[in-house]
Structure formats: C-alpha cells, structure tokens
Design an enzyme around this catalytic site. Structure first.
Site, PDB file in Angstrom:
ATOM      1  CB  SER A  63      -0.636   0.082   1.053  1.00  0.00           C
ATOM      2  OG  SER A  63      -2.450  -0.902   0.549  1.00  0.00           O
ATOM      3  CE  LYS A  66      -4.105   0.668  -1.207  1.00  0.00           C
ATOM      4  NZ  LYS A  66      -4.991   0.671   0.124  1.00  0.00           N
ATOM      5  CE1 TYR A 188      -4.239  -1.245  -4.635  1.00  0.00           C
ATOM      6  CE2 TYR A 188      -5.552  -3.794  -4.622  1.00  0.00           C
ATOM      7  CZ  TYR A 188      -4.812  -2.159  -4.153  1.00  0.00           C
ATOM      8  OH  TYR A 188      -4.794  -2.239  -3.336  1.00  0.00           O
ATOM      9  CE1 TYR A 241      -5.278   1.550   4.303  1.00  0.00           C
ATOM     10  CE2 TYR A 241      -3.398   0.877   5.751  1.00  0.00           C
ATOM     11  CZ  TYR A 241      -3.997   1.135   4.245  1.00  0.00           C
ATOM     12  OH  TYR A 241      -3.710   0.920   3.065  1.00  0.00           O
ATOM     13  CB  VAL A 259       0.001  -6.017   4.047  1.00  0.00           C
ATOM     14  CG1 VAL A 259      -0.996  -5.675   4.737  1.00  0.00           C
ATOM     15  CG2 VAL A 259      -0.472  -5.896   2.589  1.00  0.00           C
TER      16      VAL A 259
HETATM   17  O1  DON Z   1      -5.156  -5.050  -1.525  1.00  0.00           O
HETATM   18  C1  DON Z   1      -4.322  -5.318  -1.200  1.00  0.00           C
HETATM   19  O2  DON Z   1      -4.776  -5.767   0.143  1.00  0.00           O
HETATM   20  C2  DON Z   1      -2.331  -4.870  -1.129  1.00  0.00           C
HETATM   21  N1  DON Z   1      -2.654  -5.149  -2.204  1.00  0.00           N
HETATM   22  C3  DON Z   1      -2.581  -4.022  -0.205  1.00  0.00           C
HETATM   23  C4  DON Z   1      -2.797  -3.629   1.339  1.00  0.00           C
HETATM   24  C5  DON Z   1      -2.172  -2.995   2.097  1.00  0.00           C
HETATM   25  O3  DON Z   1      -0.624  -2.646   2.543  1.00  0.00           O
HETATM   26  C6  DON Z   1      -2.950  -2.538   3.866  1.00  0.00           C
HETATM   27  N2  DON Z   1      -1.713  -1.540   4.703  1.00  0.00           N
HETATM   28  N3  DON Z   1      -1.339  -1.571   5.494  1.00  0.00           N
END
Ligand code: DON
Length: 305
Positions: A63, A66, A188, A241, A259
């Site tokens: 993320s 993003k 994405y 978040y 993540v």
């Molecule tokens: O879309 C997802 O669930 C992952 N590609 C990215 C989520 C993420 O990194 C949330 N961050 N802490």
C-alpha cells in the site's frame, strides 16, 4: 542533529522489543518473507543518508504504492480526481466494504483499497502503457532504473483477489470505475507488488519534501507545491487506516504503511525515512516499524508537532 547516533541508540533499544506481530499471509507469497528482516533508511534534506540493518533488501511495498500512484494521478488530472474520491479518514480497515455502499461508491480517501482502485482506474484511462508508465514514474523518482514489479506477488494477489474484486465491482455498479474490472485489478496488484528497498523508498518520497522542491533535477517527477502539501496531509490523516490517529499521536509524521511490513514517513522540512519489519499488528501496520518511528521522533524531538 547526529542521526547516525540516534539510529544506533534505536537499534540498541529495540534489541529487547517483544514483537507480537504476524507476517501477512492473505497474499500467500508475502507469507514466505523472513520475519526477522529489519531495515531503516533516513534521507535528510541536507543530502546525507543513513542506513541500518537490511536497508538495501527489496520487499513488497504494497500500500505504500498508493501514495505514488496518487501523485501521478494528481499530476495528470489535478482536481478532477477529487470528484471520484474523498479526503476524509475512513476509521475502517483498509479493505472494508461497508462505507462504499451507503456513500454510493465514492471511497472516503485514496489510501484505502477502494480509493486506490479508483486511482488505478484513472491511471489506466490516462496512461498510454499503464503498467510500464507507472513503473517508469517510480523508477524516475527513486532515481533507480532497476526497480521492478514482483510478478509472483502480483499473481499471488490475483489468485486471492476476492475482496478487492468485490470493491471494484461495487464501484463499477455505482459508475465510479470506467475500465474493465480485471484490468483495474491487474494494474492495482502490479503497483502493490513493486519491490523496493528502504533507501529507494526514501529517495522516491523526497518528492514530498520542501513543498515538492527538494530535488529539482527529478524533472518529470517534481510535484506542484500544493500537491506535496495535500498528499502529506492525506498521509497524516489517512496513511494508517483505522490506526491513523494512533500514528499521529505516537509518531507525529505523515506516512504510509504496507502489508509487506514497510512504512515510509517524512518530515516535510528535514527528512524522509523508511522502515521495514514484516510482522504486522492487528491493523496491518508493521509493529516494530511503528516503534522505531516513535523512537525517532521522540529522541530527535523533531515531528510536525
Ligand atoms: O490490496 C491489498 O490488500 C494489498 N495489495 C495492499 C494492502 C496494504 O498494504 C494495506 N496496508 N497496510
């Protein structure tokens, strides 16, 4: 400020840190990462950089991407972006579906998954070769042409796409996704799979320092001052978040987590910093990474507050 000494002190202090976090396994490929990996890199606006541990090992930025995709979308489309995405914290987990239904397919902000999926949709519409062009943008701002997608991570996430697919389908129904749903997901998942190390990330995030004027040699990447200001504000209010308040409270810097266990944070005047430690707390943010950044702002007495 003797940042080298501060990082050494932090290293000593965290030696006894009891990490209760867990490596993300909902994207199976991420579950293969060694949980003991740990790196920090700090890039100062005076040009000096300081590394610690595995700061040159690449990991999945997830993320954190993003922020970079938003920067590119804002450069291309400006204020138009805000007709399709809000700028308020969600107070919900990153992949939550609940608000989207009663807010008619307009994501609360660009850093929850729904918001990043709309940004992905905008980039697919705007870019000639979406995946190649995004990667080139990231390479340019990181000043490193070796940055790559990790195809295994992207494929692993596509195999377990169900929640992101639900978000995208719901927004398509509300008319807030213009392209084919699978194309949006493919783009994405690729942006999330970008593999970078702490040093490359701090370099990339220098575009948000000094009102976008830190490094004017990065021609294509230089951000309009107003965009740097706005993106930093979003990182502060929405970068973690349902733990964004906690991060502002304990660390006091704009930042963004992923993540894969990475966190990038920055002080708009003094530095960008990246930390990597794969075990995540219950909100999906690196447990040790948050501790390290708390120690950094406490010891240096430098935060945005
Ligand atoms: O879309 C997802 O669930 C992952 N590609 C990215 C989520 C993420 O990194 C949330 N961050 N802490």
């Amino acid at each position: 400020m003797d940042y080298s000494k501060v990082l050494q002190e932090i290293k000593e202090e965290i030696a006894t840190f009891k990490n209760t976090g867990k490596v993300a396994t909902y994207i199976p490929e991420l579950g293969k990462v060694d949980p003991s990996k740990f790196g920090v890199y700090l890039q100062c606006t005076d040009g000096n950089g300081y590394g610690l541990g595995d700061s040159l090992d690449c990991f999945s930025i997830q993320s954190i991407s993003k922020v970079l995709s938003l920067a590119l979308a804002l450069k291309l489309k400006g204020k138009e972006v805000w007709k399709r995405i809000g700028v308020e914290p969600s107070g919900d987990p990153f992949n939550s579906l609940v608000q989207l239904e009663y807010e008619k397919g307009i994501p609360r902000n660009p850093f929850i998954n729904a918001g990043a999926l709309v940004v992905a949709d905008i980039l697919i519409s705007e870019l000639e070769n979406p995946k190649e062009d995004l990667l080139q943008f990231v390479r340019n701002i990181a000043e490193d042409q070796s940055v790559e997608y990790d195809e295994k991570v992207a494929a692993s996430e596509m195999e377990h796409k169900f929640r992101n697919a639900s978000l995208t389908h719901l927004m398509k129904d509300f008319g807030n996704i213009k392209n084919n749903v699978d194309d949006v997901l493919d783009f994405y998942f690729h942006q999330c799979s970008i593999a970078m190390n702490c040093k490359q990330l701090t370099q990339a995030f220098t575009i948000f320092l000094n009102y976008g004027k830190y490094d004017l040699s990065k021609e294509a990447a230089v951000l309009d001052p107003i965009l740097a200001k706005r993106i930093n504000a979003l990182m502060l209010t929405c970068g973690f978040y349902d733990e964004s308040g906690e991060f502002a409270f304990t660390v006091g810097l704009p930042g963004k987590s992923g993540v894969g266990g990475g966190i990038v944070a920055l002080h708009p005047r003094y530095y960008s910093v990246a930390v990597w430690s794969p075990p995540l707390n219950k909100n999906g943010n690196s447990e040790l990474g948050m501790k390290v950044l708390e120690l950094l702002t406490t010891k240096t007495e430098i935060s945005v507050f």
